[in-house]
Design a protein around this motif. Structure first.
Motif, PDB file in Angstrom:
ATOM      1  N   SER A 221       0.434  -1.139  -0.235  1.00  0.00           N
ATOM      2  CA  SER A 221      -0.002   0.237  -0.148  1.00  0.00           C
ATOM      3  C   SER A 221       0.957   1.299   0.375  1.00  0.00           C
ATOM      4  O   SER A 221       1.824   1.301   0.163  1.00  0.00           O
TER       5      SER A 221
ATOM      6  N   GLU B 100       3.100  -8.587  -1.097  1.00  0.00           N
ATOM      7  CA  GLU B 100       1.663  -7.960  -1.670  1.00  0.00           C
ATOM      8  C   GLU B 100       0.849  -9.260  -1.561  1.00  0.00           C
ATOM      9  O   GLU B 100       0.568 -10.004  -2.339  1.00  0.00           O
TER      10      GLU B 100
ATOM     11  N   MET C 245      -1.272   9.229   4.499  1.00  0.00           N
ATOM     12  CA  MET C 245      -0.948   9.629   3.565  1.00  0.00           C
ATOM     13  C   MET C 245       0.734   9.890   3.959  1.00  0.00           C
ATOM     14  O   MET C 245       1.116   9.494   3.277  1.00  0.00           O
TER      15      MET C 245
HETATM   16  C1  LIG Z   1     -11.212   5.607   6.118  1.00  0.00           C
HETATM   17  C2  LIG Z   1     -10.310   5.815   6.044  1.00  0.00           C
HETATM   18  C3  LIG Z   1      -9.601   7.087   5.564  1.00  0.00           C
HETATM   19  C4  LIG Z   1      -8.331   7.305   5.273  1.00  0.00           C
HETATM   20  N1  LIG Z   1      -8.078   8.861   4.643  1.00  0.00           N
HETATM   21  C5  LIG Z   1      -7.060   9.802   4.427  1.00  0.00           C
HETATM   22  C6  LIG Z   1      -7.094  10.907   3.710  1.00  0.00           C
HETATM   23  O1  LIG Z   1      -7.511  11.393   3.327  1.00  0.00           O
HETATM   24  N2  LIG Z   1      -5.665  11.344   3.897  1.00  0.00           N
HETATM   25  C7  LIG Z   1      -4.524  10.720   3.728  1.00  0.00           C
HETATM   26  O2  LIG Z   1      -3.669  11.272   3.887  1.00  0.00           O
HETATM   27  N3  LIG Z   1      -4.639   9.478   4.091  1.00  0.00           N
HETATM   28  C8  LIG Z   1      -5.996   8.259   4.700  1.00  0.00           C
HETATM   29  N4  LIG Z   1      -5.603   7.752   5.309  1.00  0.00           N
HETATM   30  C9  LIG Z   1      -4.800   6.866   5.746  1.00  0.00           C
HETATM   31  C10 LIG Z   1      -4.081   6.259   4.367  1.00  0.00           C
HETATM   32  O3  LIG Z   1      -5.289   5.432   3.853  1.00  0.00           O
HETATM   33  C11 LIG Z   1      -3.277   5.467   5.532  1.00  0.00           C
HETATM   34  O4  LIG Z   1      -2.519   5.842   6.119  1.00  0.00           O
HETATM   35  C12 LIG Z   1      -2.228   4.629   3.911  1.00  0.00           C
HETATM   36  O5  LIG Z   1      -3.204   3.747   2.909  1.00  0.00           O
HETATM   37  C13 LIG Z   1      -0.619   4.102   4.073  1.00  0.00           C
HETATM   38  O6  LIG Z   1      -0.685   2.849   5.141  1.00  0.00           O
HETATM   39  P1  LIG Z   1       0.156   1.942   5.253  1.00  0.00           P
HETATM   40  O7  LIG Z   1       0.606   1.464   3.780  1.00  0.00           O
HETATM   41  O8  LIG Z   1       0.457   1.586   6.220  1.00  0.00           O
HETATM   42  O9  LIG Z   1      -1.037   0.498   5.825  1.00  0.00           O
HETATM   43  P2  LIG Z   1      -2.135   0.060   4.389  1.00  0.00           P
HETATM   44  O10 LIG Z   1      -2.663   0.965   4.027  1.00  0.00           O
HETATM   45  O11 LIG Z   1      -3.308  -0.853   5.721  1.00  0.00           O
HETATM   46  O12 LIG Z   1      -1.716  -0.779   3.754  1.00  0.00           O
HETATM   47  C14 LIG Z   1      -1.261  -2.387   4.095  1.00  0.00           C
HETATM   48  C15 LIG Z   1      -1.397  -3.550   3.301  1.00  0.00           C
HETATM   49  O13 LIG Z   1      -0.176  -4.092   3.710  1.00  0.00           O
HETATM   50  C16 LIG Z   1      -0.407  -5.971   2.893  1.00  0.00           C
HETATM   51  N5  LIG Z   1       0.097  -6.807   4.091  1.00  0.00           N
HETATM   52  C17 LIG Z   1      -1.152  -6.784   5.447  1.00  0.00           C
HETATM   53  N6  LIG Z   1      -0.743  -7.710   5.686  1.00  0.00           N
HETATM   54  C18 LIG Z   1       0.110  -8.391   4.805  1.00  0.00           C
HETATM   55  C19 LIG Z   1       0.914  -9.685   5.173  1.00  0.00           C
HETATM   56  N7  LIG Z   1       1.707 -10.869   6.261  1.00  0.00           N
HETATM   57  N8  LIG Z   1       1.807 -10.003   3.798  1.00  0.00           N
HETATM   58  C20 LIG Z   1       2.304  -9.410   2.708  1.00  0.00           C
HETATM   59  N9  LIG Z   1       1.042  -8.275   2.718  1.00  0.00           N
HETATM   60  C21 LIG Z   1       0.036  -7.996   4.077  1.00  0.00           C
HETATM   61  C22 LIG Z   1      -2.472  -5.153   3.506  1.00  0.00           C
HETATM   62  O14 LIG Z   1      -3.225  -5.745   2.006  1.00  0.00           O
HETATM   63  C23 LIG Z   1      -2.217  -3.495   2.243  1.00  0.00           C
HETATM   64  O15 LIG Z   1      -1.465  -3.972   0.869  1.00  0.00           O
HETATM   65  C24 LIG Z   1      -7.015   7.290   5.576  1.00  0.00           C
HETATM   66  C25 LIG Z   1      -7.525   5.946   6.386  1.00  0.00           C
HETATM   67  C26 LIG Z   1      -8.828   5.119   6.372  1.00  0.00           C
HETATM   68  C27 LIG Z   1      -8.788   4.258   7.217  1.00  0.00           C
END
Ligand SMILES: Cc1cc2nc3c(=O)[nH]c(=O)nc-3n(C[C@H](O)[C@H](O)[C@H](O)COP(=O)(O)OP(=O)(O)OC[C@H]3O[C@@H](n4cnc5c(N)ncnc54)[C@H](O)[C@@H]3O)c2cc1C
Length: 458
Positions: free
Chosen positions: A13, A34, A334
């Protein structure tokens, strides 16, 4: 011949994608593992259910993304993402309508989260040393014999054509970066390796989202983008209506204190009617929906304190939501993922100066400590708002945070009548200015002058 250096990222992500861009400079090979298969076009996927909801990219995040992927902004616009002048956006702040501002803020680019990730994946595909290992769920960390160093990950791969077809594989790496989001299993994996898992601070204001996308026609064509903030504890409801690519408008409604927006047609529109301004209601009541209504409730703030662990293995970094997740209504996730990637870069550059031969000794611990400092401001911002909800559960703010919360009430009261204070507030919100500006005499005198009206918002 010298061995090829390899970094593995768990999760593809935003945090994982941005980290891969940075790691590609420092390692010969970068693998993003992923668990999903990425869609070929911009489309939702199971691993990031939040992608259906409103995603606002703050100015600071936009700047970093453009540094990492020069030209990205234009590519998004070419793909249909509207570019919004901040003066065209109406903001109903916790204390009422904010003035229409003409700040030094950059334009906002509005897009679906699916488009952003897709475009970034396309750009990463141009890096010959970044590889996507799709359909792979990481199931554990591999370690050296003394368990002082992480040495890779174990992965369970599904076959894209035949998902029942599963095979396990161990992948070795010099650095493992966990970007698997809130569901991160690193605390459990560390425990398995004999480490104490990190303490967690959780603050839950029980905020729920409901989102629907509409066709841009009829009344919607004349609507201005609007963001309605909640004002806990009194006003638990808020929402936003913004244009996105494909000539569509995305409407997200949100409610805290378990005042969740309904996911049925009538309830959704009725919830919009109860907001302090009827703009969203009027825009959607006769509009043509293009999607069902999606709900999301896992919005708690969750901080994992890796920086406090007495022992931490080498060659492991935890970033993004896996270490610090925010209630999304403040739009920080983000941008913080982008800041995390920048920090990864900075720390790896320092490491290279210290150990030109490429050793990562001491890197992991130092990185987590610096990251914890980086997260302090966005974390304090999110929890200071969320702890106002009557039903908010989790750690209560300490005295210092409480004073900041009370002071911010005063600043919010000032900004509705003062365009300059509003601008300063937005610049801090967009993370391009330090919150220290709130204590500049220009703002402090006005804020303290509001003490008589303190009860208004308190
Ligand atoms: C409802 C909502 C609205 C949002 N709105 C905003 C906004 O307006 N502005 C903003 O800046 N941010 C926003 N965010 C936050 C944003 O979506 C996240 O911060 C951003 O996606 C970064 O998150 P991340 O990559 O750390 O984790 P995530 O996005 O949770 O991604 C984790 C990834 O890891 C993968 N994964 C999990 N476990 C495993 C494993 N064991 N093995 C392999 N892959 C795995 C998943 O499939 C996923 O692809 C919002 C979040 C939510 C929940």
């Amino acid at each position: 011949m010298q061995r090829e250096s390899h970094a593995i990222i768990i999760g593809g992500s935003l945090a994982g994608l941005l980290a891969s861009r940075v790691l590609a400079k420092h390692f010969d090979r970068v693998s993003i593992v992923e668990r999903d298969f990425f869609p070929e076009k911009p489309a939702p996927r199971p691993g990031i259910p939040q992608s259906r909801h409103l995603h606002i990219l703050l100015n600071r995040g936009k700047i970093i993304l453009e540094q990492l992927f020069p030209g990205l902004e234009n590519e998004l616009v070419a793909a249909g993402a509207p570019r919004l002048d901040p003066r065209s956006i109406r903001w109903f702040s916790p204390a009422g309508w904010a003035p229409l501002f003409s700040p030094d803020l950059n334009d906002l680019i509005m897009f679906s989260r699916d488009l952003l990730d897709w475009q970034i994946r396309r750009r990463l595909a141009e890096n010959t040393n970044v590889h996507f290992l799709e359909g792979g769920t990481v199931t554990g960390l591999l370690a050296n014999a003394s368990r002082t160093e992480v040495a890779g990950v174990s992965v369970r791969f599904r076959d894209r054509q035949n998902p029942g077809n599963i095979h396990e594989q161990n992948l070795n790496a010099d650095l493992v970066v966990d970007a698997s989001g809130k569901v991160s299993q690193t605390p459990k994996w560390l425990k398995k390796l004999g480490y104490i898992p990190p303490q967690e601070t959780v603050i839950n204001a029980f905020v729920g989202y409901a989102t629907r996308i509409y066709e841009c026609s009829g009344k919607l064509s004349d609507t201005a983008p609007v963001f309605v903030s909640t004002a806990p504890p009194f006003r638990t409801r808020g929402g936003g209506i913004f244009p996105i690519e494909g000539n569509r408008w995305l409407v997200t409604l949100g409610g805290g204190d378990r005042d969740y927006p309904p996911a049925d047609e009538t309830g959704f529109v009725e919830f919009a009617r109860t907001l302090p301004t009827p703009i969203i209601y009027h825009a959607i009541k006769d509009a043509k929906p293009l999607t069902p209504i999606s709900s999301y409730r896992g919005t708690e703030n969750r901080l994992r304190h890796y920086e406090r662990l007495p022992r931490y293995p080498e060659n492991l970094a935890v970033i993004g939501h896996a270490v610090c997740a925010f209630n999304p209504v403040y739009g920080q996730g983000m941008t913080v993922a982008a800041l995390d990637a920048q920090m990864l870069d900075e720390c790896l550059l320092l490491q290279r100066q210290r150990y030109p031969e490429g050793s990562l000794k001491g890197f992991s611990r130092q990185f987590q400590q610096k990251l914890a400092k980086l997260h302090t401001i966005p974390w304090t911002f999110a929890i200071s708002q969320d702890s106002r909800y009557r039903g908010s559960e989790g750690a209560k703010p300490n005295l210092a945070t409480q004073l900041i919360i009370d002071y911010m009430d005063l600043v919010l009261k000032v900004l509705v009548d003062d365009a300059k204070v509003c601008q300063a507030f937005l610049e801090v919100l967009h993370m391009i200015e330090s919150p220290a500006v709130f204590f500049h005499p220009r703002i402090a005198v006005k804020a303290i002058g509001q003490l008589d009206n303190f009860k208004f918002y308190k």
